[in-house]
Write a protein that holds these residues in place. Sequence first.
Motif, PDB file in Angstrom:
ATOM      1  N   PRO B 118      -3.527   2.004 -12.426  1.00 26.14           N
ATOM      2  CA  PRO B 118      -3.231   3.162 -11.575  1.00 26.14           C
ATOM      3  C   PRO B 118      -1.829   3.169 -10.971  1.00 26.14           C
ATOM      4  O   PRO B 118      -1.434   4.161 -10.381  1.00 26.14           O
ATOM      5  CB  PRO B 118      -4.293   3.056 -10.469  1.00 26.14           C
ATOM      6  CG  PRO B 118      -4.624   1.615 -10.399  1.00 26.14           C
ATOM      7  CD  PRO B 118      -4.426   1.054 -11.770  1.00 26.14           C
ATOM      8  N   MET B 119      -1.071   2.091 -11.125  1.00 26.19           N
ATOM      9  CA  MET B 119       0.178   1.990 -10.375  1.00 26.19           C
ATOM     10  C   MET B 119       1.191   3.088 -10.703  1.00 26.19           C
ATOM     11  O   MET B 119       1.838   3.630  -9.817  1.00 26.19           O
ATOM     12  CB  MET B 119       0.824   0.616 -10.625  1.00 26.19           C
ATOM     13  CG  MET B 119       0.001  -0.542 -10.122  1.00 26.19           C
ATOM     14  SD  MET B 119      -0.443  -0.362  -8.384  1.00 26.19           S
ATOM     15  CE  MET B 119      -1.534  -1.751  -8.169  1.00 26.19           C
ATOM     16  N   ALA B 134       7.009   7.014   6.940  1.00 27.14           N
ATOM     17  CA  ALA B 134       7.266   5.819   7.730  1.00 27.14           C
ATOM     18  C   ALA B 134       6.427   4.633   7.258  1.00 27.14           C
ATOM     19  O   ALA B 134       6.843   3.492   7.367  1.00 27.14           O
ATOM     20  CB  ALA B 134       6.999   6.098   9.200  1.00 27.14           C
ATOM     21  N   GLU B 135       5.239   4.933   6.763  1.00 26.37           N
ATOM     22  CA  GLU B 135       4.366   3.864   6.284  1.00 26.37           C
ATOM     23  C   GLU B 135       3.660   4.359   5.032  1.00 26.37           C
ATOM     24  O   GLU B 135       3.463   5.566   4.853  1.00 26.37           O
ATOM     25  CB  GLU B 135       3.286   3.529   7.325  1.00 26.37           C
ATOM     26  CG  GLU B 135       3.683   2.492   8.372  1.00 26.37           C
ATOM     27  CD  GLU B 135       3.688   1.057   7.848  1.00 26.37           C
ATOM     28  OE1 GLU B 135       3.009   0.795   6.834  1.00 26.37           O
ATOM     29  OE2 GLU B 135       4.368   0.226   8.463  1.00 26.37           O
ATOM     30  N   ALA B 136       3.244   3.444   4.191  1.00 20.33           N
ATOM     31  CA  ALA B 136       2.433   3.815   3.037  1.00 20.33           C
ATOM     32  C   ALA B 136       1.275   2.825   2.941  1.00 20.33           C
ATOM     33  O   ALA B 136       1.478   1.624   3.046  1.00 20.33           O
ATOM     34  CB  ALA B 136       3.263   3.777   1.764  1.00 20.33           C
ATOM     35  N   VAL B 137       0.065   3.370   2.816  1.00 21.53           N
ATOM     36  CA  VAL B 137      -1.117   2.521   2.813  1.00 21.53           C
ATOM     37  C   VAL B 137      -1.990   2.878   1.615  1.00 21.53           C
ATOM     38  O   VAL B 137      -2.217   4.058   1.339  1.00 21.53           O
ATOM     39  CB  VAL B 137      -1.939   2.704   4.114  1.00 21.53           C
ATOM     40  CG1 VAL B 137      -3.097   1.728   4.151  1.00 21.53           C
ATOM     41  CG2 VAL B 137      -1.061   2.527   5.337  1.00 21.53           C
ATOM     42  N   LEU B 166       2.494  -2.323  -6.225  1.00 15.40           N
ATOM     43  CA  LEU B 166       2.767  -0.975  -5.725  1.00 15.40           C
ATOM     44  C   LEU B 166       4.250  -0.835  -5.381  1.00 15.40           C
ATOM     45  O   LEU B 166       4.864   0.192  -5.652  1.00 15.40           O
ATOM     46  CB  LEU B 166       1.913  -0.680  -4.487  1.00 15.40           C
ATOM     47  CG  LEU B 166       0.459  -0.306  -4.749  1.00 15.40           C
ATOM     48  CD1 LEU B 166      -0.353  -0.424  -3.469  1.00 15.40           C
ATOM     49  CD2 LEU B 166       0.359   1.108  -5.301  1.00 15.40           C
ATOM     50  N   GLU B 167       4.801  -1.904  -4.803  1.00  9.84           N
ATOM     51  CA  GLU B 167       6.214  -1.858  -4.433  1.00  9.84           C
ATOM     52  C   GLU B 167       7.081  -1.744  -5.683  1.00  9.84           C
ATOM     53  O   GLU B 167       8.037  -0.971  -5.719  1.00  9.84           O
ATOM     54  CB  GLU B 167       6.584  -3.105  -3.628  1.00  9.84           C
ATOM     55  CG  GLU B 167       7.958  -2.989  -3.000  1.00  9.84           C
ATOM     56  CD  GLU B 167       8.277  -4.138  -2.056  1.00  9.84           C
ATOM     57  OE1 GLU B 167       7.358  -4.898  -1.689  1.00  9.84           O
ATOM     58  OE2 GLU B 167       9.448  -4.259  -1.692  1.00  9.84           O
ATOM     59  N   GLY B 171       8.931   1.506  -5.354  1.00 12.52           N
ATOM     60  CA  GLY B 171      10.172   1.180  -4.670  1.00 12.52           C
ATOM     61  C   GLY B 171      10.091   1.194  -3.165  1.00 12.52           C
ATOM     62  O   GLY B 171      11.091   1.367  -2.488  1.00 12.52           O
ATOM     63  N   ARG B 172       8.899   1.079  -2.631  1.00 11.66           N
ATOM     64  CA  ARG B 172       8.783   0.935  -1.175  1.00 11.66           C
ATOM     65  C   ARG B 172       7.643  -0.022  -0.828  1.00 11.66           C
ATOM     66  O   ARG B 172       6.805  -0.321  -1.665  1.00 11.66           O
ATOM     67  CB  ARG B 172       8.573   2.285  -0.497  1.00 11.66           C
ATOM     68  CG  ARG B 172       7.247   2.950  -0.827  1.00 11.66           C
ATOM     69  CD  ARG B 172       6.830   3.804   0.332  1.00 11.66           C
ATOM     70  NE  ARG B 172       6.727   2.988   1.523  1.00 11.66           N
ATOM     71  CZ  ARG B 172       7.003   3.404   2.744  1.00 11.66           C
ATOM     72  NH1 ARG B 172       7.400   4.611   2.947  1.00 11.66           N
ATOM     73  NH2 ARG B 172       6.848   2.590   3.775  1.00 11.66           N
ATOM     74  N   GLU B 173       7.647  -0.459   0.422  1.00 12.07           N
ATOM     75  CA  GLU B 173       6.643  -1.416   0.855  1.00 12.07           C
ATOM     76  C   GLU B 173       5.288  -0.733   1.061  1.00 12.07           C
ATOM     77  O   GLU B 173       5.232   0.402   1.536  1.00 12.07           O
ATOM     78  CB  GLU B 173       7.108  -2.019   2.178  1.00 12.07           C
ATOM     79  CG  GLU B 173       6.895  -3.505   2.298  1.00 12.07           C
ATOM     80  CD  GLU B 173       7.479  -4.002   3.612  1.00 12.07           C
ATOM     81  OE1 GLU B 173       6.684  -4.198   4.539  1.00 12.07           O
ATOM     82  OE2 GLU B 173       8.712  -4.152   3.690  1.00 12.07           O
ATOM     83  N   TRP B 174       4.209  -1.413   0.694  1.00  8.56           N
ATOM     84  CA  TRP B 174       2.867  -0.847   0.891  1.00  8.56           C
ATOM     85  C   TRP B 174       1.986  -1.801   1.677  1.00  8.56           C
ATOM     86  O   TRP B 174       2.107  -3.012   1.565  1.00  8.56           O
ATOM     87  CB  TRP B 174       2.191  -0.584  -0.457  1.00  8.56           C
ATOM     88  CG  TRP B 174       2.684   0.636  -1.145  1.00  8.56           C
ATOM     89  CD1 TRP B 174       3.845   0.747  -1.856  1.00  8.56           C
ATOM     90  CD2 TRP B 174       2.064   1.918  -1.177  1.00  8.56           C
ATOM     91  NE1 TRP B 174       3.985   2.023  -2.332  1.00  8.56           N
ATOM     92  CE2 TRP B 174       2.904   2.773  -1.946  1.00  8.56           C
ATOM     93  CE3 TRP B 174       0.881   2.450  -0.649  1.00  8.56           C
ATOM     94  CZ2 TRP B 174       2.606   4.107  -2.181  1.00  8.56           C
ATOM     95  CZ3 TRP B 174       0.577   3.784  -0.897  1.00  8.56           C
ATOM     96  CH2 TRP B 174       1.440   4.597  -1.649  1.00  8.56           C
ATOM     97  N   GLN B 175       1.087  -1.194   2.460  1.00  8.10           N
ATOM     98  CA  GLN B 175       0.004  -1.973   3.056  1.00  8.10           C
ATOM     99  C   GLN B 175      -1.221  -1.742   2.196  1.00  8.10           C
ATOM    100  O   GLN B 175      -1.448  -0.614   1.754  1.00  8.10           O
ATOM    101  CB  GLN B 175      -0.307  -1.413   4.438  1.00  8.10           C
ATOM    102  CG  GLN B 175       0.098  -2.262   5.605  1.00  8.10           C
ATOM    103  CD  GLN B 175      -0.571  -1.763   6.863  1.00  8.10           C
ATOM    104  OE1 GLN B 175      -1.715  -2.079   7.124  1.00  8.10           O
ATOM    105  NE2 GLN B 175       0.137  -0.975   7.635  1.00  8.10           N
ATOM    106  N   VAL B 176      -2.019  -2.773   1.982  1.00  6.71           N
ATOM    107  CA  VAL B 176      -3.241  -2.590   1.203  1.00  6.71           C
ATOM    108  C   VAL B 176      -4.449  -2.925   2.079  1.00  6.71           C
ATOM    109  O   VAL B 176      -4.478  -3.974   2.722  1.00  6.71           O
ATOM    110  CB  VAL B 176      -3.241  -3.478  -0.060  1.00  6.71           C
ATOM    111  CG1 VAL B 176      -4.504  -3.262  -0.868  1.00  6.71           C
ATOM    112  CG2 VAL B 176      -2.018  -3.185  -0.916  1.00  6.71           C
TER     113      VAL B 176
END
Lengths: 255, 362
Positions: B118-119, B134-137, B166-167, B171-176
């Motif tokens: 799915p990425m 601001a955030e991605a989850v 995911l990053e 190209g950005r930081e993710w919370q899982v």
Amino acid sequence: MLLELTGLSKRFGPVEVLSDVDLAIDAGEVCALVGDNGAGKSTLVKCVAGIHGIDGGAITVDGEARHITGPRDAAALGIEVVYQDLALCDNLDVVENLFLGREKMRGMMLDDDAMEQLAAETLSSLAVRTIRNLRQPVASLSGGQRQTVAIAKAVLWNSRLVILDEPTAALGVAQTRQVLELIRRLADQGLAVLYISHNLNDVFAVADRIAALYLGRMAAVLDAADATQSQVVELITSGRSGTLGLGADTNGART
Amino acid sequence: MALPPAVELRRRNRAALLQQLHRHGPQTRAALTEALGLNRSTIGALATELAESGHIEETTGQSTGSAGRPSTLVACVPQSITVAAVEIRADRLRFALVGLGGEVLERSETALDEGADPMTAVSVITGGTAAASAEAVAAVPGLVDEGTVAHSTELGWIDRDAAADLEAATGREWQVVDTATAAAVGEWTRGDARDSRKLLYLHGGRGLTAGLVIEGRAQRGGSIQLGHIVVEPGGRECACGLRGCLEAEMEAFGFGEDFETTTLAAGMGDAAARDRLRRFGEDLGWALGAVVTATGPDEILFGGWLRELYLSTAAPVRSALAETTLPHLRSKLRLRTPVLGDEGALIGAAETGFAALFDQMR
């Protein structure tokens, strides 16, 4: 306690339908009333709703003894009943049904806007998403939607105790689930609910306490969290289960 | 470097005010003063500052019908801070962009091919919005610890560093977070469960997971593999390698579609279907008994297809629970179904992002 019944008795001629029934219902809880056919469930409801007079015992609302001599007395105390047949008018729309007999007036005219707004607020407070158009006639609604309208009608009038008589008996699987969620939500919003059902799954899904009637007598009132299905079945069919319930071998007759 | 106390205090108050508005919606300055326990002039100064930075706006409220000037309401500006949330399922991907105050600004869904990774789809569906937010989850069904998915029945992942993948893709930081925990956060913030101190959310997808949140906050270790609690030692073989797991006993793979048929048959009087339902209910109740004894929640929500299972088999579920838990643990326990339905996980993922943002602001 919102409603307390103590030593309630009711006779039809020589037949004692309810004898010495005690039951208490508090705000915010669903109390399920179970029992076999003829155990006295409907009679109990009709006594509280003012349809039958009582022959003994007392009905206490908010700690004060009350004489309920008719449905209007019950309504004035905040007690509303939803019967199995729902008593809705097919040819009227949802809003008209909700306010039937208690329409809001502005001078000589019906205040349609206010009624529609209040109806919409009530339905949204109950998280009802299944009824989209408040102006559609009730005839076009499904069984579950009709039940929802009937329950909303009972809630609309600052009622504090809602009595539901077999609300899921005629419904399909998916609609039953919606109605069960609705019943639970009524209690979570602070109403007291007396819920009558034959279906133990439905009872366990919503009830905080389970009251089992056996041949006109209160066999036991259990916390739903402590009860098991087999206990409740035994209470319904024989009036006792282990140490719970009526004394041994009375077979329902008074000793 | 520590900030001077006055500046630090100001930051804290600022975060508290935004959080109050975000969670409880538009309100008057007077209500804010009362809710936050701050001085009226402090609220005034903060509101002016936040209005200048574009986070809040003051609007004329609705007339209450009574005489006098309608009071002004302070409200969030949704576009000022946004959080991107995705929910990854085996067969579909759902995306929402949620603004400050909880408004859903964008919402889309796409079907995924079975077994496809799915990425790439995540980077397509989030498009440019993920970078700007601001955030991605991401909510993932399974056992999640920090960014790593330790085990997911539904996606077939084992020890996958999903955050890193995911990053790499976007190209950005993710919370899982796991789907059940996300949904629990969602129900606590935007649903009916806001009074719950310890909320356990059960999620039925392909495989069963659970998430425990305390005071609405996701905890490390709160992700629970409900489906792999053994309810029948030596029972059916499960894909995970154990025997007699709840999932295996309930035949939970592809269960969702099959389930409605079974309830319908049971409703029409099919004895075999009834028996199956009763057994599923009992198995679920026993597994829950273990979880309740271990964690002591005060509310349990049945989500995904477990909603249908619970409402159709509440008697065996609760009977089994009564037989396997201590009286003081079960007496205050509320069993409910979620009000947000399928949207819960997505909303909750976004709220997890907001919670992290408010923490950073303090």
